[in-house]
Every structure is written in C-alpha cells, then in structure tokens.
Design an enzyme around this catalytic site. Structure first.
Site, PDB file in Angstrom:
ATOM      1  N   ASP A 141      54.151  47.521   9.594  1.00  0.00           N
ATOM      2  CA  ASP A 141      53.287  47.278  10.753  1.00  0.00           C
ATOM      3  C   ASP A 141      53.291  45.799  11.119  1.00  0.00           C
ATOM      4  OD1 ASP A 141      49.757  47.863  11.570  1.00  0.00           O
ATOM      5  OD2 ASP A 141      51.582  47.921  12.799  1.00  0.00           O
ATOM      6  N   LYS A 144      57.887  43.845  15.130  1.00  0.00           N
ATOM      7  CA  LYS A 144      58.675  45.084  15.328  1.00  0.00           C
ATOM      8  C   LYS A 144      60.175  44.848  15.166  1.00  0.00           C
ATOM      9  CE  LYS A 144      54.631  46.258  15.784  1.00  0.00           C
ATOM     10  NZ  LYS A 144      53.958  46.552  14.501  1.00  0.00           N
ATOM     11  N   ASP A 169      54.568  52.078  11.909  1.00  0.00           N
ATOM     12  CA  ASP A 169      53.675  52.136  13.068  1.00  0.00           C
ATOM     13  C   ASP A 169      54.425  51.663  14.316  1.00  0.00           C
ATOM     14  OD1 ASP A 169      50.613  50.484  14.141  1.00  0.00           O
ATOM     15  OD2 ASP A 169      51.323  52.528  14.506  1.00  0.00           O
ATOM     16  N   ASN A 170      53.959  52.072  15.481  1.00  0.00           N
ATOM     17  CA  ASN A 170      54.406  51.534  16.779  1.00  0.00           C
ATOM     18  C   ASN A 170      55.864  51.812  17.137  1.00  0.00           C
ATOM     19  OD1 ASN A 170      52.660  48.913  15.414  1.00  0.00           O
ATOM     20  ND2 ASN A 170      51.832  50.043  17.181  1.00  0.00           N
ATOM     21  N   GLU A 199      46.607  52.717  19.424  1.00  0.00           N
ATOM     22  CA  GLU A 199      45.221  52.586  18.950  1.00  0.00           C
ATOM     23  C   GLU A 199      44.248  52.299  20.097  1.00  0.00           C
ATOM     24  OE1 GLU A 199      47.805  51.020  17.577  1.00  0.00           O
ATOM     25  OE2 GLU A 199      47.543  48.868  17.462  1.00  0.00           O
TER      26      GLU A 199
HETATM   27  C1  LIG Z   1      58.835  36.306   9.313  1.00  0.00           C
HETATM   28  C2  LIG Z   1      58.342  37.376  10.216  1.00  0.00           C
HETATM   29  C3  LIG Z   1      58.457  38.737   9.582  1.00  0.00           C
HETATM   30  N1  LIG Z   1      57.767  38.798   8.338  1.00  0.00           N
HETATM   31  C4  LIG Z   1      56.414  38.895   8.208  1.00  0.00           C
HETATM   32  N2  LIG Z   1      55.904  38.787   6.970  1.00  0.00           N
HETATM   33  C5  LIG Z   1      54.563  38.866   6.789  1.00  0.00           C
HETATM   34  N3  LIG Z   1      53.677  39.067   7.778  1.00  0.00           N
HETATM   35  C6  LIG Z   1      54.168  39.182   9.022  1.00  0.00           C
HETATM   36  C7  LIG Z   1      55.537  39.113   9.307  1.00  0.00           C
HETATM   37  N4  LIG Z   1      55.714  39.307  10.633  1.00  0.00           N
HETATM   38  C8  LIG Z   1      54.488  39.464  11.177  1.00  0.00           C
HETATM   39  N5  LIG Z   1      53.555  39.391  10.195  1.00  0.00           N
HETATM   40  C9  LIG Z   1      52.110  39.580  10.352  1.00  0.00           C
HETATM   41  O1  LIG Z   1      51.921  40.953  10.695  1.00  0.00           O
HETATM   42  C10 LIG Z   1      51.042  41.059  11.822  1.00  0.00           C
HETATM   43  C11 LIG Z   1      51.834  41.337  13.044  1.00  0.00           C
HETATM   44  C12 LIG Z   1      51.845  42.534  13.582  1.00  0.00           C
HETATM   45  C13 LIG Z   1      52.630  42.786  14.827  1.00  0.00           C
HETATM   46  N6  LIG Z   1      52.077  43.974  15.442  1.00  0.00           N
HETATM   47  C14 LIG Z   1      52.165  44.118  16.760  1.00  0.00           C
HETATM   48  O2  LIG Z   1      52.746  43.290  17.466  1.00  0.00           O
HETATM   49  C15 LIG Z   1      51.482  45.282  17.369  1.00  0.00           C
HETATM   50  C16 LIG Z   1      51.311  45.259  18.748  1.00  0.00           C
HETATM   51  C17 LIG Z   1      50.657  46.313  19.385  1.00  0.00           C
HETATM   52  C18 LIG Z   1      50.502  46.274  20.848  1.00  0.00           C
HETATM   53  C19 LIG Z   1      50.747  47.417  21.604  1.00  0.00           C
HETATM   54  C20 LIG Z   1      50.600  47.384  22.996  1.00  0.00           C
HETATM   55  C21 LIG Z   1      50.187  46.211  23.624  1.00  0.00           C
HETATM   56  F1  LIG Z   1      50.017  46.174  24.955  1.00  0.00           F
HETATM   57  C22 LIG Z   1      49.924  45.072  22.859  1.00  0.00           C
HETATM   58  C23 LIG Z   1      50.085  45.104  21.484  1.00  0.00           C
HETATM   59  C24 LIG Z   1      50.149  47.400  18.648  1.00  0.00           C
HETATM   60  C25 LIG Z   1      50.319  47.398  17.258  1.00  0.00           C
HETATM   61  O3  LIG Z   1      49.837  48.414  16.483  1.00  0.00           O
HETATM   62  C26 LIG Z   1      50.982  46.355  16.603  1.00  0.00           C
HETATM   63  O4  LIG Z   1      51.156  46.430  15.246  1.00  0.00           O
HETATM   64  C27 LIG Z   1      50.361  39.720  11.918  1.00  0.00           C
HETATM   65  O5  LIG Z   1      49.258  39.676  11.030  1.00  0.00           O
HETATM   66  C28 LIG Z   1      51.470  38.776  11.469  1.00  0.00           C
HETATM   67  O6  LIG Z   1      50.975  37.528  10.999  1.00  0.00           O
HETATM   68 MG   LIG Z   2      50.687  48.441  14.552  1.00  0.00          MG
END
Ligand SMILES: CCCNc1ncnc2c1ncn2[C@@H]1O[C@H](/C=C/CNC(=O)c2cc(-c3ccc(F)cc3)cc(O)c2O)[C@@H](O)[C@H]1O
Ligand SMILES: [Mg+2]
Length: 214
Positions: A141, A144, A169-170, A199
C-alpha cells in the site's frame, strides 16, 4: 503552527477511540475520514476484504509496505494469532511518528514493528536484522510504482515461499498497471481481483490477492 492531516487523524483517535481497543481505533479513523477529512487509509469497505484474507491466511509473519498512519497495520494486527508479528515499513518520519502513536493507542505495540526507511533498503535486510525466514502475507500500500520492483526484490531475497500471499491495495485507483500485468501473467503467481471502492468514495478500486507458487 498549522497541524497536519495525520496529526488531526491521531487527535480524532485519542478523542474518540478507547485505549487498548483496536476496533474502536479503526472506527474512529473511518468516522474521521468520512465526516471530516478524506485520508488514504484502505478504509472500511476494502478493510473488510483485508480482514477476510488475514483471517483465512492466519499469518505468523506479515510485511506491510507503507504504514502511513497505521490504519491497516492496526486492522491486520488486531486479527493476528498470539505470537504473530507484523513488520511495517514507512520512510516518512512524520508519518512513522503518528503511526506509532495510533498503534500505541490500540495497544498493539507488541505485535507491530514500525521500521523507518525505504522498502528498497530494508527488504534485503529482513533476514539478518529481524530474523525473518519468509513472509506468510505481504500487504502492499505504498507508492504504486514501487509495487512491482519491491515484489521482485522480495522474490530475489528469498522472502516468499510456496503459498505466500501478496495483497495489493489500489490496483485500479490510483492503479498499478505494471504490477497487475506481472502477477496476472507470471506462471509463478495465482492472482484474484476483489472489486470494491476507493476508500470513503463511490469510485471503483479493488484489491489484488496473489499466491506465490514457488
Ligand atoms: C522509496 C519509495 C518506496 N518505498 C517506500 N518505503 C517505505 N514507505 C514508503 C515507500 N513509498 C511510500 N511510502 C510510504 O507509504 C505511504 C504512501 C502511500 C501511497 N498511497 C497512495 O498514493 C494512495 C493514493 C490514493 C488516492 C486515490 C485517489 C485519489 F484521488 C487520491 C489518492 C488511495 C490510496 O489508498 C493510496 O494508498 C506514505 O506513508 C509513504 O511515506
Ligand atoms: Mg491505499
């Protein structure tokens, strides 16, 4: 100074949820996101699908990629058997800080290990740092475009075994096209799509459950 959305979400938990009651923490976050501010938690509708997969797999070791505020972390941990553990990776220190407090409010610190840093660095260290052999369940999650590279990394590091479950997810919104193509066409996975909604909205989204065949 202006608070952040994760800070306001945490305050909603501390105001409305009962300490030590994970389900009330989940409820408080869902109510906050429905009534006050949308946030990117897996949410209640997809959360029920997550619950059913966790209950069916009954995992002893779980990996979550992307903790954010800890909503799905608490949701998963509340269903784990006594000695089971979840390691959740979060590279944003501000989010990790909020998640630790949400997890503490739920009283689930003993089952959850929040590891700060990028998945790409931590996945190769799982065995040596946390004594993990393989993961029974991985919940994806995070960003993406990182689902596919991190899945390949999990394979290369020998962290998946015959029967390991990936739950993503997603896969529709925002979408993970390269990941979907991979798990649906690779002979090493048996994949299944669970149609649901983004969600707290009526937009389509869903979870993809993929069994690693070894
Ligand atoms: C080095 C980057 C990759 N490795 C990583 N390692 C550890 N943590 C990482 C991470 N990438 C991202 N994260 C963390 O995960 C989380 C990111 C989640 C990204 N999720 C989304 O973009 C998302 C976005 C939507 C969304 C859907 C429709 C919309 F209009 C707007 C948003 C819905 C969801 O359910 C989502 O999960 C943050 O806490 C970020 O800091
Ligand atoms: Mg998500």
């Amino acid at each position: 100074t202006q608070s952040t959305r994760p800070q306001r979400l945490l305050h909603a938990v501390q105001k409305n949820a009962t300490r030590g009651d994970p389900r009330s923490v989940v409820k408080a976050i869902d109510n906050f996101c429905r009534q006050k501010e949308w946030a990117m938690n897996v949410g209640d509708e997809k959360g029920c699908i997550l619950d059913s997969v966790v209950s069916e797999v009954n995992p002893v070791t779980v990996l979550e990629l992307g903790t954010y505020c800890g909503y799905s972390t608490v949701r998963i941990a509340s269903l784990l058997p006594p000695r089971a553990k979840i390691i959740t990776l979060e590279f944003n220190p501000d989010y990790a800080k909020i998640a630790r407090q949400v997890i503490a409010w739920a009283g689930l610190e003993d089952k959850i290990q929040v590891v700060e840093g990028p998945s790409g660095e931590w996945i190769p260290k799982m065995k040596e740092q946390f004594g993990v052999k393989t993961f029974d369940l991985v919940f994806l999650d995070h960003w993406k475009d990182r689902y596919l590279p991190d899945t390949k990394l999990l394979e290369d590091c020998g962290l998946l075994r015959k029967g390991s479950i990936l739950l993503a997810d997603n896969v529709i919104c925002p979408g993970t096209p390269d990941y979907l193509e991979y798990v649906r066409n690779s002979p090493r996975y048996k994949s299944q799509y669970f149609k649901s909604h983004l969600e707290y909205t009526k937009a389509e989204d869903g979870l993809e459950k993929s069994v690693f065949l070894g």
